[in-house]
Design a protein around this motif. Structure first.
Motif, PDB file in Angstrom:
ATOM      1  N   LEU A   1     -34.062  19.497 -32.279  1.00 54.00           N
ATOM      2  CA  LEU A   1     -34.073  19.794 -30.790  1.00 54.00           C
ATOM      3  C   LEU A   1     -33.616  21.201 -30.408  1.00 54.00           C
ATOM      4  O   LEU A   1     -32.595  21.501 -30.574  1.00 54.00           O
ATOM      5  N   LEU A   2     -34.622  21.711 -29.626  1.00 52.98           N
ATOM      6  CA  LEU A   2     -34.186  22.927 -29.269  1.00 52.98           C
ATOM      7  C   LEU A   2     -34.115  23.004 -27.685  1.00 52.98           C
ATOM      8  O   LEU A   2     -34.451  22.416 -26.697  1.00 52.98           O
ATOM      9  N   PRO A   3     -32.846  23.779 -27.323  1.00 49.39           N
ATOM     10  CA  PRO A   3     -32.462  23.831 -25.841  1.00 49.39           C
ATOM     11  C   PRO A   3     -33.686  24.580 -24.988  1.00 49.39           C
ATOM     12  O   PRO A   3     -34.190  25.714 -25.704  1.00 49.39           O
ATOM     13  N   VAL A   4     -33.805  24.156 -23.896  1.00 44.06           N
ATOM     14  CA  VAL A   4     -34.966  24.652 -23.139  1.00 44.06           C
ATOM     15  C   VAL A   4     -34.485  25.401 -21.940  1.00 44.06           C
ATOM     16  O   VAL A   4     -33.438  25.021 -21.214  1.00 44.06           O
ATOM     17  N   GLY A   5     -34.954  26.664 -21.486  1.00 45.58           N
ATOM     18  CA  GLY A   5     -34.544  27.233 -20.576  1.00 45.58           C
ATOM     19  C   GLY A   5     -33.322  28.355 -20.619  1.00 45.58           C
ATOM     20  O   GLY A   5     -32.271  27.595 -20.996  1.00 45.58           O
ATOM     21  N   ARG A   6     -33.423  29.449 -20.662  1.00 48.22           N
ATOM     22  CA  ARG A   6     -32.706  30.502 -20.959  1.00 48.22           C
ATOM     23  C   ARG A   6     -32.194  31.488 -20.057  1.00 48.22           C
ATOM     24  O   ARG A   6     -31.349  32.223 -19.944  1.00 48.22           O
ATOM     25  N   GLU A   7     -33.207  31.526 -18.972  1.00 43.71           N
ATOM     26  CA  GLU A   7     -32.925  32.296 -17.893  1.00 43.71           C
ATOM     27  C   GLU A   7     -32.454  31.508 -16.551  1.00 43.71           C
ATOM     28  O   GLU A   7     -33.044  30.819 -16.061  1.00 43.71           O
ATOM     29  N   ILE A   8     -30.946  32.043 -16.299  1.00 44.85           N
ATOM     30  CA  ILE A   8     -30.283  31.146 -15.157  1.00 44.85           C
ATOM     31  C   ILE A   8     -29.857  32.300 -14.155  1.00 44.85           C
ATOM     32  O   ILE A   8     -29.464  33.187 -14.540  1.00 44.85           O
ATOM     33  N   SER A   9     -29.585  31.475 -13.055  1.00 46.01           N
ATOM     34  CA  SER A   9     -28.653  31.877 -11.996  1.00 46.01           C
ATOM     35  C   SER A   9     -27.883  31.052 -11.228  1.00 46.01           C
ATOM     36  O   SER A   9     -28.131  29.508 -11.567  1.00 46.01           O
ATOM     37  N   GLY A  10     -26.724  31.341 -10.955  1.00 45.02           N
ATOM     38  CA  GLY A  10     -25.619  30.276 -10.688  1.00 45.02           C
ATOM     39  C   GLY A  10     -24.378  31.028 -10.132  1.00 45.02           C
ATOM     40  O   GLY A  10     -24.438  31.974 -10.039  1.00 45.02           O
TER      41      GLY A  10
END
Length: 333
Positions: A37-46
């Motif tokens: 299982l690979l984590p998806v989504g690495r570019e974030i803002s918050g």
């Protein structure tokens, strides 16, 4: 749902937007990071919710943007994530969540290609292949901001029209959609026969047309074409990880004093752990800050799709992983 306690250098971030990027499973396998299982989504803002006791750059309620490291166990498609402070920078107030998350990766790629690998400067001529792609758009805008003359290829009528409508139009749009336009000839004509100083490809054709599918051979230039259109002392920045140069190719490059560099946007993560962290702090943080500044001042105008709700993330990621998305996909929370 069960976050571990915030460690000394961790920042707890409430995610507001997360961009989806293609996952290079082969690369992960090669560096022993592949898993079921690979984590998806690495570019974030918050928004920062909490900081560890040794965190110095951030405090609660700060607005941030960043890229999760390659070995991150966390997915950016979470309500809350823990991130080491060195992977985040402040988000300017004028930049929206979606633009921040959707631009940061393409910005890093463009800086890697044009700043570190080819040293773009005023008066240089840059060829950006597939300039209407999300990465191509940012690369064009960065090259123009640095004073370079930009040529670009378009692979459809829509792409051609998009490039012609850019706030700073490119010097020439080469319509390669029908496969009949000679890219090398067009570039030599535009540069008075001198050739271009920097080429950023979007993949190349390694073999003759009969050895490759019609659709692929129609879109991609042959490696010989790129070598032909390079000027003396030129830089070829390639995304083709399996590039094979024959002796005649090498001889042509030798005669021109030209170089070939490989554009791998994970290079900052692939050094050994200590050096990689040092490189990230020393080089990446200023890059990320500069990307945000250029977004805030509208120098960068990214090629983004409409914000996508979380329940459509799975379908969007499947499209991204098949390389079928023509605009950057960003999930908005």
């Amino acid at each position: 749902e069960n976050l571990p306690p915030t460690r000394d250098n961790d920042v707890k971030v409430q995610v507001r937007a997360c961009a989806l990027s293609w996952i290079d499973t082969k690369l992960l396998s090669e560096i022993k990071l592949e898993k079921d299982l690979l984590p998806v989504g690495r570019e974030i803002s918050g928004v920062v919710l909490e900081v560890g006791r040794k965190v110095t750059f951030f405090q609660p309620d700060d607005e941030v943007v960043g890229i999760l490291p390659l070995d991150s166990e966390e997915s950016g498609l979470c309500d809350v994530v823990l991130v080491h402070e060195h992977y985040l920078v402040h988000k300017p107030e004028k930049v929206c969540w979606v633009e921040a998350a959707g631009t940061v990766r393409d910005g890093v790629r463009a800086y890697t290609a044009l700043h570190y690998l080819s040293h773009v400067s005023p008066g240089k001529t840059v060829l950006v292949m597939d300039g209407a792609s999300p990465f191509g758009t940012i690369a064009i805008q960065l090259a123009q901001h640095r004073g370079a003359k930009v040529i670009s290829t378009a692979y459809s009528l829509e792409d051609k029209q998009y490039l012609e409508r850019l706030r700073l139009p490119v010097a020439r749009v080469i319509d390669a959609s029908n496969g009949k336009i000679d890219v090398a000839e067009s570039c030599l004509e535009e540069t008075g026969g001198l050739g271009v100083d920097i080429v950023i490809d979007a993949g190349v054709k390694l073999y003759s047309a009969e050895d490759e599918s019609a659709s692929k051979s129609q879109l991609l230039p042959h490696k010989h074409d790129i070598i032909t259109l390079l000027g003396v002392g030129g830089h070829w920045i390639t995304t083709e990880k399996s590039l094979q140069l024959d002796p005649p190719d090498s001889h042509s490059l030798f005669l021109k004093g030209a170089t070939v560099s490989f554009l791998n946007d994970e290079i900052w993560n692939l050094s050994n752990v200590q050096q990689g962290k040092y490189l990230y702090i020393l080089l990446m943080i200023p890059i990320l800050e500069d990307i945000m500044e250029k977004l805030s001042s509208h120098i960068f105008r990214p090629q983004l799709d409409e914000p996508i709700p979380l329940y459509e993330a799975k379908v969007s990621m499947e499209i991204v992983q098949k390389n079928q998305a023509r605009k950057r996909q960003v999930i908005q929370f």
